[in-house]
Design a protein around this motif. Sequence first.
Motif, PDB file in Angstrom:
ATOM      1  N   VAL A  35       0.838  -1.206   0.000  1.00 33.13           N
ATOM      2  CA  VAL A  35       0.000   0.000   0.000  1.00 33.13           C
ATOM      3  C   VAL A  35       0.872   1.256   0.000  1.00 33.13           C
ATOM      4  O   VAL A  35       0.618   2.217  -0.747  1.00 33.13           O
ATOM      5  CB  VAL A  35      -0.939   0.007   1.225  1.00 33.13           C
ATOM      6  CG1 VAL A  35      -1.642   1.351   1.363  1.00 33.13           C
ATOM      7  CG2 VAL A  35      -1.966  -1.107   1.105  1.00 33.13           C
ATOM      8  N   SER A  38       2.578   1.879  -3.338  1.00 32.67           N
ATOM      9  CA  SER A  38       1.633   2.009  -4.446  1.00 32.67           C
ATOM     10  C   SER A  38       0.878   3.331  -4.416  1.00 32.67           C
ATOM     11  O   SER A  38       0.226   3.689  -5.406  1.00 32.67           O
ATOM     12  CB  SER A  38       0.618   0.857  -4.422  1.00 32.67           C
ATOM     13  OG  SER A  38       1.260  -0.398  -4.539  1.00 32.67           O
ATOM     14  N   THR A  39       0.947   4.043  -3.315  1.00 31.47           N
ATOM     15  CA  THR A  39       0.221   5.306  -3.174  1.00 31.47           C
ATOM     16  C   THR A  39       1.193   6.475  -3.223  1.00 31.47           C
ATOM     17  O   THR A  39       2.401   6.319  -3.010  1.00 31.47           O
ATOM     18  CB  THR A  39      -0.560   5.327  -1.854  1.00 31.47           C
ATOM     19  OG1 THR A  39       0.331   5.026  -0.768  1.00 31.47           O
ATOM     20  CG2 THR A  39      -1.668   4.294  -1.876  1.00 31.47           C
ATOM     21  N   ASN A  40       0.656   7.643  -3.489  1.00 29.82           N
ATOM     22  CA  ASN A  40       1.502   8.831  -3.604  1.00 29.82           C
ATOM     23  C   ASN A  40       1.335   9.768  -2.409  1.00 29.82           C
ATOM     24  O   ASN A  40       1.265  10.990  -2.551  1.00 29.82           O
ATOM     25  CB  ASN A  40       1.196   9.579  -4.911  1.00 29.82           C
ATOM     26  CG  ASN A  40      -0.249  10.011  -4.994  1.00 29.82           C
ATOM     27  OD1 ASN A  40      -1.138   9.259  -4.622  1.00 29.82           O
ATOM     28  ND2 ASN A  40      -0.490  11.221  -5.468  1.00 29.82           N
ATOM     29  N   GLY A  68       4.784  10.269  -4.407  1.00 35.88           N
ATOM     30  CA  GLY A  68       5.003   8.896  -3.981  1.00 35.88           C
ATOM     31  C   GLY A  68       6.245   8.328  -4.634  1.00 35.88           C
ATOM     32  O   GLY A  68       7.088   9.063  -5.159  1.00 35.88           O
ATOM     33  N   SER A 191       1.545   7.483   3.592  1.00 39.96           N
ATOM     34  CA  SER A 191       2.385   6.401   3.058  1.00 39.96           C
ATOM     35  C   SER A 191       3.704   6.313   3.820  1.00 39.96           C
ATOM     36  O   SER A 191       4.227   5.219   4.076  1.00 39.96           O
ATOM     37  CB  SER A 191       2.654   6.613   1.565  1.00 39.96           C
ATOM     38  OG  SER A 191       1.451   6.655   0.838  1.00 39.96           O
TER      39      SER A 191
END
Length: 237
Positions: A35, A38-40, A68, A191
């Motif tokens: 997660v 994969s996220t910004n 990200g 993140s």
Amino acid sequence: MEDPNPEVKKAVLFERRILMTVTVGQLVALMLWIVAISTNGWTEVRGVEDREVFVPKTQRYLLYATTGVWRSCRYAYANKSKPVFYDQCTNIQLFPPEGSRTETTGLLDQQRSVAAFAIISTCIQVLGLVFSFYTFKLTRYMFKRLAACCHLIASGCTLTVIEVTTNAVELEARNFPTRHPKGTEWHYGYSYIIAWFTFVLLMVATIAFAACSRKRKKNKAPDEQFALEEEPIIIGR
């Protein structure tokens, strides 16, 4: 062999419960890590006191921007009256064309390092998880030590991603006013926090598997089968 020692059995059962709990934690850590990368939401740039900031290059009012491992997004208004909202996300070009490389070379190297270590950490976490589950099928100490080594290397790679990301955003803030316009401030996003949770879980797994990887032979083993699996394997012709 002597009758099984009930105290030894209890100790081994306690260790197995610890390792099972830690292994489940590692599965959670892997999902959290996926997660995170994969996220910004690693870093976020906003105007001071959440005010819109005018960016001369784009002729828009920046609301906030997020970055990200693979992508960055900018959210802005067309003007101060806010009639039009712009949501622009672009993939980070880790290998741009030769002609487009300018003063961002140092930053680009750090972004490549983040991407590379993020992939390496993911692969090693998967490998460590495989060894962790395998220790419940074969109790041999060697697999526990392999799992501990994998968790240690993965935690090192995860920490590298965190530290290089920190250095990269500090470099941006100092040298790239188009990404950090005057009147803005940056802070870490969700993140980044998730990545730290992953690192902590990896270190806990490293310590747990290393502590439970000592040999148990003869009277220190709960049963004969356990003691047999702890014996060294002699490879001959």
